[in-house]
Design a protein around this motif. Structure first.
Motif, PDB file in Angstrom:
ATOM      1  N   HIS A 127       0.745  -0.880   0.025  1.00  0.00           N
ATOM      2  CA  HIS A 127      -0.116   0.196   0.100  1.00  0.00           C
ATOM      3  C   HIS A 127       0.736   1.265  -0.025  1.00  0.00           C
ATOM      4  O   HIS A 127       1.798   1.254   0.812  1.00  0.00           O
ATOM      5  CB  HIS A 127      -0.837   0.129   1.128  1.00  0.00           C
ATOM      6  CG  HIS A 127      -2.103   1.252   1.150  1.00  0.00           C
ATOM      7  ND1 HIS A 127      -2.722   1.188   0.255  1.00  0.00           N
ATOM      8  CD2 HIS A 127      -1.954   2.410   1.656  1.00  0.00           C
ATOM      9  CE1 HIS A 127      -3.597   2.426   0.357  1.00  0.00           C
ATOM     10  NE2 HIS A 127      -3.009   3.131   1.515  1.00  0.00           N
ATOM     11  N   PHE A 128       0.441   2.121  -0.828  1.00  0.00           N
ATOM     12  CA  PHE A 128       1.345   3.565  -0.985  1.00  0.00           C
ATOM     13  C   PHE A 128       0.327   4.590  -0.897  1.00  0.00           C
ATOM     14  O   PHE A 128      -0.902   4.719  -1.174  1.00  0.00           O
ATOM     15  CB  PHE A 128       1.893   3.529  -2.368  1.00  0.00           C
ATOM     16  CG  PHE A 128       3.127   2.462  -2.633  1.00  0.00           C
ATOM     17  CD1 PHE A 128       4.272   3.166  -2.658  1.00  0.00           C
ATOM     18  CD2 PHE A 128       2.808   1.301  -2.777  1.00  0.00           C
ATOM     19  CE1 PHE A 128       5.521   2.411  -2.951  1.00  0.00           C
ATOM     20  CE2 PHE A 128       4.030   0.341  -3.217  1.00  0.00           C
ATOM     21  CZ  PHE A 128       5.029   1.117  -3.165  1.00  0.00           C
ATOM     22  N   LYS A 129       1.012   5.606  -0.369  1.00  0.00           N
ATOM     23  CA  LYS A 129       0.317   7.161  -0.276  1.00  0.00           C
ATOM     24  C   LYS A 129       1.481   8.019  -0.834  1.00  0.00           C
ATOM     25  O   LYS A 129       2.392   8.217  -0.157  1.00  0.00           O
ATOM     26  CB  LYS A 129      -0.068   7.346   1.059  1.00  0.00           C
ATOM     27  CG  LYS A 129      -0.746   8.785   1.120  1.00  0.00           C
ATOM     28  CD  LYS A 129      -1.352   9.234   2.470  1.00  0.00           C
ATOM     29  CE  LYS A 129      -1.884  10.485   2.506  1.00  0.00           C
ATOM     30  NZ  LYS A 129      -1.990  10.869   3.962  1.00  0.00           N
ATOM     31  N   VAL A 130       0.944   8.578  -1.969  1.00  0.00           N
ATOM     32  CA  VAL A 130       2.041   9.669  -2.449  1.00  0.00           C
ATOM     33  C   VAL A 130       1.174  10.951  -2.591  1.00  0.00           C
ATOM     34  O   VAL A 130       0.133  11.242  -2.935  1.00  0.00           O
ATOM     35  CB  VAL A 130       2.399   9.057  -3.975  1.00  0.00           C
ATOM     36  CG1 VAL A 130       3.113  10.058  -4.623  1.00  0.00           C
ATOM     37  CG2 VAL A 130       2.798   7.855  -4.050  1.00  0.00           C
ATOM     38  N   THR A 131       2.159  11.945  -1.841  1.00  0.00           N
ATOM     39  CA  THR A 131       1.620  13.305  -1.816  1.00  0.00           C
ATOM     40  C   THR A 131       2.754  14.090  -2.519  1.00  0.00           C
ATOM     41  O   THR A 131       3.618  14.213  -2.169  1.00  0.00           O
ATOM     42  CB  THR A 131       1.374  13.630  -0.406  1.00  0.00           C
ATOM     43  OG1 THR A 131       0.307  12.890   0.284  1.00  0.00           O
ATOM     44  CG2 THR A 131       0.938  15.281  -0.306  1.00  0.00           C
ATOM     45  N   VAL A 132       2.214  14.825  -3.637  1.00  0.00           N
ATOM     46  CA  VAL A 132       3.229  15.746  -4.261  1.00  0.00           C
ATOM     47  C   VAL A 132       2.605  17.172  -4.123  1.00  0.00           C
ATOM     48  O   VAL A 132       1.394  17.403  -4.499  1.00  0.00           O
ATOM     49  CB  VAL A 132       3.220  15.476  -5.648  1.00  0.00           C
ATOM     50  CG1 VAL A 132       4.442  16.426  -6.535  1.00  0.00           C
ATOM     51  CG2 VAL A 132       3.514  14.078  -6.091  1.00  0.00           C
ATOM     52  N   THR A 133       3.585  18.001  -3.405  1.00  0.00           N
ATOM     53  CA  THR A 133       3.135  19.358  -3.215  1.00  0.00           C
ATOM     54  C   THR A 133       4.005  20.139  -4.362  1.00  0.00           C
ATOM     55  O   THR A 133       5.291  20.173  -4.276  1.00  0.00           O
ATOM     56  CB  THR A 133       3.656  19.872  -1.746  1.00  0.00           C
ATOM     57  OG1 THR A 133       3.055  18.589  -0.830  1.00  0.00           O
ATOM     58  CG2 THR A 133       3.201  21.278  -1.671  1.00  0.00           C
ATOM     59  N   THR A 134       3.419  21.085  -5.057  1.00  0.00           N
ATOM     60  CA  THR A 134       3.848  21.991  -5.926  1.00  0.00           C
ATOM     61  C   THR A 134       3.323  23.499  -5.771  1.00  0.00           C
ATOM     62  O   THR A 134       2.257  23.645  -6.152  1.00  0.00           O
ATOM     63  CB  THR A 134       3.499  21.512  -7.551  1.00  0.00           C
ATOM     64  OG1 THR A 134       3.978  20.110  -7.423  1.00  0.00           O
ATOM     65  CG2 THR A 134       4.444  22.373  -8.325  1.00  0.00           C
ATOM     66  N   GLY A 135       4.061  23.928  -5.214  1.00  0.00           N
ATOM     67  CA  GLY A 135       3.476  25.528  -4.616  1.00  0.00           C
ATOM     68  C   GLY A 135       2.283  25.230  -3.716  1.00  0.00           C
ATOM     69  O   GLY A 135       2.322  24.411  -2.849  1.00  0.00           O
ATOM     70  N   ALA A 136       1.287  25.827  -4.152  1.00  0.00           N
ATOM     71  CA  ALA A 136      -0.032  25.608  -3.360  1.00  0.00           C
ATOM     72  C   ALA A 136      -0.665  24.571  -3.675  1.00  0.00           C
ATOM     73  O   ALA A 136      -1.487  24.235  -3.006  1.00  0.00           O
ATOM     74  CB  ALA A 136      -0.827  27.072  -3.624  1.00  0.00           C
ATOM     75  N   LYS A 137      -0.310  23.932  -4.774  1.00  0.00           N
ATOM     76  CA  LYS A 137      -1.178  22.566  -5.266  1.00  0.00           C
ATOM     77  C   LYS A 137      -0.562  21.330  -4.480  1.00  0.00           C
ATOM     78  O   LYS A 137       0.492  21.266  -4.549  1.00  0.00           O
ATOM     79  CB  LYS A 137      -1.133  22.435  -6.730  1.00  0.00           C
ATOM     80  CG  LYS A 137      -1.917  21.131  -7.340  1.00  0.00           C
ATOM     81  CD  LYS A 137      -2.087  21.388  -8.629  1.00  0.00           C
ATOM     82  CE  LYS A 137      -2.829  19.969  -9.426  1.00  0.00           C
ATOM     83  NZ  LYS A 137      -4.127  19.641  -8.610  1.00  0.00           N
ATOM     84  N   VAL A 138      -1.449  20.401  -3.866  1.00  0.00           N
ATOM     85  CA  VAL A 138      -1.283  19.205  -3.386  1.00  0.00           C
ATOM     86  C   VAL A 138      -1.808  18.226  -4.005  1.00  0.00           C
ATOM     87  O   VAL A 138      -2.996  18.207  -3.948  1.00  0.00           O
ATOM     88  CB  VAL A 138      -1.621  19.307  -1.832  1.00  0.00           C
ATOM     89  CG1 VAL A 138      -1.205  18.099  -1.026  1.00  0.00           C
ATOM     90  CG2 VAL A 138      -0.609  20.329  -1.215  1.00  0.00           C
ATOM     91  N   LEU A 139      -1.321  17.296  -4.475  1.00  0.00           N
ATOM     92  CA  LEU A 139      -2.048  16.135  -5.153  1.00  0.00           C
ATOM     93  C   LEU A 139      -1.693  14.730  -4.257  1.00  0.00           C
ATOM     94  O   LEU A 139      -0.663  14.629  -4.106  1.00  0.00           O
ATOM     95  CB  LEU A 139      -1.307  15.977  -6.662  1.00  0.00           C
ATOM     96  CG  LEU A 139      -2.103  14.839  -7.428  1.00  0.00           C
ATOM     97  CD1 LEU A 139      -3.363  15.011  -7.716  1.00  0.00           C
ATOM     98  CD2 LEU A 139      -0.954  14.754  -8.668  1.00  0.00           C
ATOM     99  N   THR A 140      -2.561  14.209  -3.898  1.00  0.00           N
ATOM    100  CA  THR A 140      -2.388  13.057  -3.000  1.00  0.00           C
ATOM    101  C   THR A 140      -3.296  11.753  -3.594  1.00  0.00           C
ATOM    102  O   THR A 140      -4.263  12.049  -4.072  1.00  0.00           O
ATOM    103  CB  THR A 140      -3.034  13.103  -1.605  1.00  0.00           C
ATOM    104  OG1 THR A 140      -2.142  14.207  -0.904  1.00  0.00           O
ATOM    105  CG2 THR A 140      -2.818  11.833  -0.674  1.00  0.00           C
ATOM    106  N   ASN A 141      -2.514  10.609  -3.909  1.00  0.00           N
ATOM    107  CA  ASN A 141      -3.011   9.497  -4.386  1.00  0.00           C
ATOM    108  C   ASN A 141      -2.659   8.181  -3.565  1.00  0.00           C
ATOM    109  O   ASN A 141      -1.318   8.204  -3.084  1.00  0.00           O
ATOM    110  CB  ASN A 141      -2.291   9.081  -5.634  1.00  0.00           C
ATOM    111  CG  ASN A 141      -3.224  10.166  -6.814  1.00  0.00           C
ATOM    112  OD1 ASN A 141      -4.384   9.985  -6.880  1.00  0.00           O
ATOM    113  ND2 ASN A 141      -2.361  10.648  -7.647  1.00  0.00           N
TER     114      ASN A 141
END
Length: 128
Positions: free
Chosen positions: A47-61
């Motif tokens: 199981h993986f949780k990946v959070t990518v923060t680019t400036g104000a944008k946060v993408l979590t899968n």
């Protein structure tokens, strides 16, 4: 080798052309091209949780290897996809984009996105 950790973008190749091809608006491409995004990966078995923060944008899968999951793409679309693991690589196809994330060594993460003949390559280093 565990993917778990925080990684900061060091370099990228093909960003502008790739983002135009996937339909990201020019203003977001301009804002995003110089931001050093941070990727945080939490791995617990398959199981993986990946959070990518680019400036104000946060993408979590969140996903489990080999099981269908809802994955949010770079453009904000949600698609059903299956992430597979091959050694130290995570491989997934989102719409027409193939993403391969490879843990090259304990400190270097390389994410290669391919759309037709276009390639966008991101190299990130583990933060201490």
């Amino acid at each position: 080798m565990s993917f778990s950790g925080k990684y900061q973008l060091e370099s990228q190749e093909g960003f502008v052309e790739f983002m135009k091809a996937v339909g990201l608006p020019d203003d977001l491409i301009e804002k995003g091209k110089d931001i050093k995004s941070v990727s945080e990966i939490e791995q617990n078995g398959d199981h993986f949780k990946v959070t990518v923060t680019t400036g104000a944008k946060v993408l979590t899968n969140s996903f489990t290897i080999g099981r269908e999951s809802d994955i949010e793409t770079l453009t904000g679309d949600k698609v059903k996809a299956v992430v597979n693991k091959d050694g130290n690589k995570l491989i997934v196809v989102l719409n027409k984009v193939t993403s391969v994330t490879e843990l090259v060594d304990g400190n270097t993460l390389v994410n290669t996105l391919t759309l037709g003949g276009l390639v966008y390559k991101r190299t990130s280093k583990r933060l201490a």
